[in-house]
Structures are given as structure tokens and as C-alpha cells.
Design a protein around this motif. Sequence first.
Motif, short mmCIF file in Angstrom:
data_model
loop_
_atom_site.label_atom_id
_atom_site.label_comp_id
_atom_site.label_asym_id
_atom_site.label_seq_id
_atom_site.Cartn_x
_atom_site.Cartn_y
_atom_site.Cartn_z
N ARG A 128 14.92 -44.90 -4.25
CA ARG A 128 15.67 -43.97 -3.42
C ARG A 128 14.84 -42.70 -3.20
NH1 ARG A 128 19.33 -46.40 -6.75
NH2 ARG A 128 19.24 -44.70 -8.25
N ASP A 129 15.38 -41.52 -3.48
CA ASP A 129 14.64 -40.29 -3.20
C ASP A 129 13.57 -39.98 -4.24
OD1 ASP A 129 15.92 -39.77 -0.84
OD2 ASP A 129 17.42 -38.44 -1.71
N GLN A 130 13.60 -40.68 -5.37
CA GLN A 130 12.58 -40.46 -6.39
C GLN A 130 11.34 -41.31 -6.08
OE1 GLN A 130 13.90 -39.36 -10.60
NE2 GLN A 130 15.17 -41.13 -10.08
N GLN A 131 10.19 -40.65 -6.05
CA GLN A 131 8.96 -41.35 -5.71
C GLN A 131 7.82 -40.85 -6.58
OE1 GLN A 131 8.24 -40.73 -1.53
NE2 GLN A 131 10.21 -41.57 -0.90
N LEU A 132 6.88 -41.76 -6.86
CA LEU A 132 5.63 -41.40 -7.52
C LEU A 132 4.48 -41.81 -6.61
CD1 LEU A 132 6.12 -42.48 -11.26
CD2 LEU A 132 6.23 -40.17 -10.31
N LEU A 133 3.59 -40.87 -6.37
CA LEU A 133 2.42 -41.06 -5.53
C LEU A 133 1.21 -40.96 -6.44
CD1 LEU A 133 1.34 -41.05 -2.50
CD2 LEU A 133 1.36 -38.55 -2.70
N PHE A 134 0.21 -41.86 -6.27
CA PHE A 134 -0.89 -41.88 -7.23
C PHE A 134 -2.20 -42.27 -6.57
CE2 PHE A 134 1.70 -45.69 -7.41
CZ PHE A 134 0.80 -46.70 -7.19
N GLY A 135 -3.32 -41.87 -7.23
CA GLY A 135 -4.62 -42.17 -6.65
C GLY A 135 -5.77 -41.88 -7.57
N LEU A 136 -6.85 -41.33 -6.97
CA LEU A 136 -8.09 -41.10 -7.68
C LEU A 136 -7.91 -40.19 -8.89
CD1 LEU A 136 -10.79 -40.48 -4.90
CD2 LEU A 136 -10.72 -42.38 -6.50
N ARG A 137 -8.75 -40.43 -9.88
CA ARG A 137 -8.87 -39.57 -11.06
C ARG A 137 -7.54 -39.31 -11.76
NH1 ARG A 137 -12.22 -37.16 -7.12
NH2 ARG A 137 -14.44 -37.43 -7.59
N GLY A 138 -6.65 -40.26 -11.67
CA GLY A 138 -5.39 -40.14 -12.38
C GLY A 138 -4.38 -39.19 -11.78
N HIS A 139 -4.59 -38.75 -10.56
CA HIS A 139 -3.64 -37.83 -9.93
C HIS A 139 -2.31 -38.54 -9.66
CE1 HIS A 139 -6.08 -34.25 -9.36
NE2 HIS A 139 -7.08 -35.03 -9.01
N VAL A 140 -1.23 -37.95 -10.13
CA VAL A 140 0.12 -38.48 -9.92
C VAL A 140 1.01 -37.34 -9.46
CG1 VAL A 140 2.14 -39.57 -10.98
CG2 VAL A 140 -0.16 -40.25 -11.70
N PHE A 141 1.81 -37.59 -8.42
CA PHE A 141 2.71 -36.59 -7.88
C PHE A 141 4.12 -37.18 -7.81
CE2 PHE A 141 -1.53 -36.07 -6.25
CZ PHE A 141 -1.79 -34.72 -6.43
N ARG A 142 5.11 -36.38 -8.12
CA ARG A 142 6.50 -36.83 -8.13
C ARG A 142 7.29 -36.09 -7.07
NH1 ARG A 142 11.20 -35.14 -11.35
NH2 ARG A 142 12.70 -36.87 -11.44
N SER A 143 8.13 -36.83 -6.37
CA SER A 143 9.04 -36.24 -5.39
C SER A 143 10.47 -36.65 -5.71
CB SER A 143 8.68 -36.70 -3.97
OG SER A 143 9.62 -36.21 -3.03
N THR A 144 11.40 -35.72 -5.55
CA THR A 144 12.82 -36.03 -5.72
C THR A 144 13.58 -35.87 -4.42
OG1 THR A 144 13.25 -33.75 -6.41
CG2 THR A 144 12.80 -35.37 -8.15
#
Length: 405
Positions: free
Chosen positions: A292-308
Motif C-alpha cells: 500500500r502506501d509503505q514502500q522501500l526503495l533501494f540501490g547502489l551502496r546499500g542506499h535504502v529509502f522509506r516512504s509512507t
Amino acid sequence: MFSDLVQSLACACKRLATAGFTRIGGLFALLALSTSAQANWQDPLNTPAFETQRAHQTLMLDVVRADRRLIAAGSHGHIVLSDDDGHTWKQARVPVSVTLTSLHFPSGQIGWAAGHDGVILRTDDGGQSWTKQFDGFIANKAIVAAAEKMQQAAEQALADAEARGDDVAVEEATAALENAEFAVSDASYDMNSGSTKPFLDVWFYDARRGFAVGAYGMLFETRDGGENWVDASSRLPNPDRLHLNAITSVGGRSLMIVGEMGLIMRSEDLGESWAVLDSPYDGSLFGLVADRDQQLLFGLRGHVFRSTDGGISWMEMNTGSEQTLLSGAISSRRTLLVGNAGSVVMFDAQMQQPRALIIEGRKAYAAVAEASDGNFVLVGEAGVMRLNAAGELIDQAISMAAGDF
């Protein structure tokens, strides 16, 4: 080694560029190219995957669950299936031997696989046997045709502007025509080079409508279950033809695509139109998982971003890992992200409280799926592995089942 590859491939060898050599596969693809350049070379698009009792131990780049069955795919056209939560596997019948990078099953029986050389395969029996629907030769022809159509439209727009005597419109139309002419030249070069562009992800809304994305901004769509695939790249606000690494549903008819240089695009109408979203990162993004509205975005060098809020705003998370993350899966109790050097990051049910692990052996993992017993199956450099809910490798033998289908 794989981390260095992921970070340095941005422009090399078609999409060997983005997700760690197509989720780590490009390195092995190059090795295969060097060893297969001999007199008895056979086109892998027309050569069935060879049978081996070690198929589950070869490089695997994706794994999914269709009902209770697990399906994994990877190098040499290998697709393997398990009906006992990953303990034993059987090899599927596959008509190609190219590296396969992605799987998607909208139902238990019907599914698609995509990969190098622009190949797209379909199964109607839960992954036991596959047929080829599409490849890079067909893709190149479609891209050239689309580019020529855009050039014709640009030529007409320039003629109309000149007839009106509109200097501003003439300048804009001239620039558009130059871009269109370059696109035709570029597409023609690709067509003459062969079936070179890989697909990196495939996703289906149902048994009829689906999308495949890949290197150099490729987006193809089908509305008839793959009988026909149409070049839909012109719908994307991606003038630089950045590599598209993943496409996923984020609810209802909403889709998101992520790619290199922090590219994030969203569609609210099942791919009819797309808009670029503000990105929290300018490096390559390899995937996104959403509940749903919770998301995890990820990529190079272990970068992770969270959205609610469905991807409108992002907050970077400190996971304790700097290893590139390539794929993820959501279960009822946790979310897992996997990547290079044995990296696994586990989150709770709310996509919070990250815990970074390095799995013994430090093998690169390209994808993860939850088995029906609550454990997880990881695939990657060492083939298929099993992980328990605590993040520990399950020390039990994984083997190929005897016999064929």
C-alpha cells in the motif's frame, strides 16, 4: 568483485550496465561470450537450455512463488521449480539458452520470463515448459519503426511551423527533428548489431496485459497475453534513455519504474502515461517493494529509502550495510532486501527496524521469495539457498529431483 561491477557498469555492454550486470548476470554473460566464440557456435535464442542435475547450483537471477510452487531462473536459460519449499528442484523445458533476469506469475499456472537478447518466454503449466514469444530481433524492428514514425511526425511539425512563419515553433521543431533523426540512426545501429538489448524486469497485471523493461529505456507492452508486444518507450519521460531496472505495482492501477541515475517514474493509469518523481538519490536504483502506501526503495551502496505516502516523499534509512541491494520481498511478518557479498537486510512488518546480515560465504544474492513454510529462498551467484525467518542459512541439502516432467 560484484560490488565493483555494479558501480562501474553504467554505460558498458548495453544493460550490462545497471543491476549488477543484469542482477549480477553480465559478468557470466561475458565469460560465456568469450568461450562460445567458436566454429560450432549456436544462437542461444534458438538453442534449448541444456539439461543438468546442477541447474539449481548455477547463477540464478530471480525467484518467485506461484501458489505453493517456487520458480527460479538464471544463466544458460535455466529455469528450475520446487514444490516442497525449496528442498528439491526440477528443471523446466526452456527453448533458449540466454541468461534470464526476471520472472512474473499473475496466476499459479500462467507466467512470463524475460532476459538477455530481448527474450520473453511464456508458460501455461506453472513453469514446467516455456515458449518463446519475443526476442531482440523483433524488438529492434519495432524500435526502428517507432523512431521512423516519430521522425515523420517531427518533419511534418517543422513544415507546418515554417508555413506559419512561426520562428519560435520552427526552432523547437528543428530541435525535435534532430532528436528524432538521432533516434532513427541509433535504432538502426542497434538493429544491425543484433539482438543485443536485455530485458531486466517483467510484470503482468493479469493474464493479458503486461510490461517488460530493460536497457536503454526499453519499455514494451502487451494487451493480448504476449501474442503481440508493442514498443511503448515513447510514453516515458526518459529522453536520455536511462536503463530501466524494475517495474512493480504500487496498488490498484498504479505502477512505478526505477532505473539508473536515480530515475523514478510513476503511472496512475496502468502504463498509459508516466510522470517523473523527485528522487532521493542520484545513483542507480534497482528495485522497490510496496505494501500500500509503505514502500522501500533501494540501490547502489546499500542506499535504502522509506516512504509512507506512496512514494511522494522519502526518508533514507540507516541499515548498517553499504552493500548494493538488488531485490526484495515482503512476507506477512517482515521484508527482506538482498544484494552483493551475502548482504541481507531484514525489516519488521512495518518496514522499520532494519537489521543487516552478511550470510556465510558472502555470495551475491540477486532475488528472494518467501516459501509456503515461512522460510525464504535466495538465489544468486551460488544458485539456490534457503534462509530461515531469523536470517540464518538452513543447513539442509538442496538437490535436483530425479526424473523429468
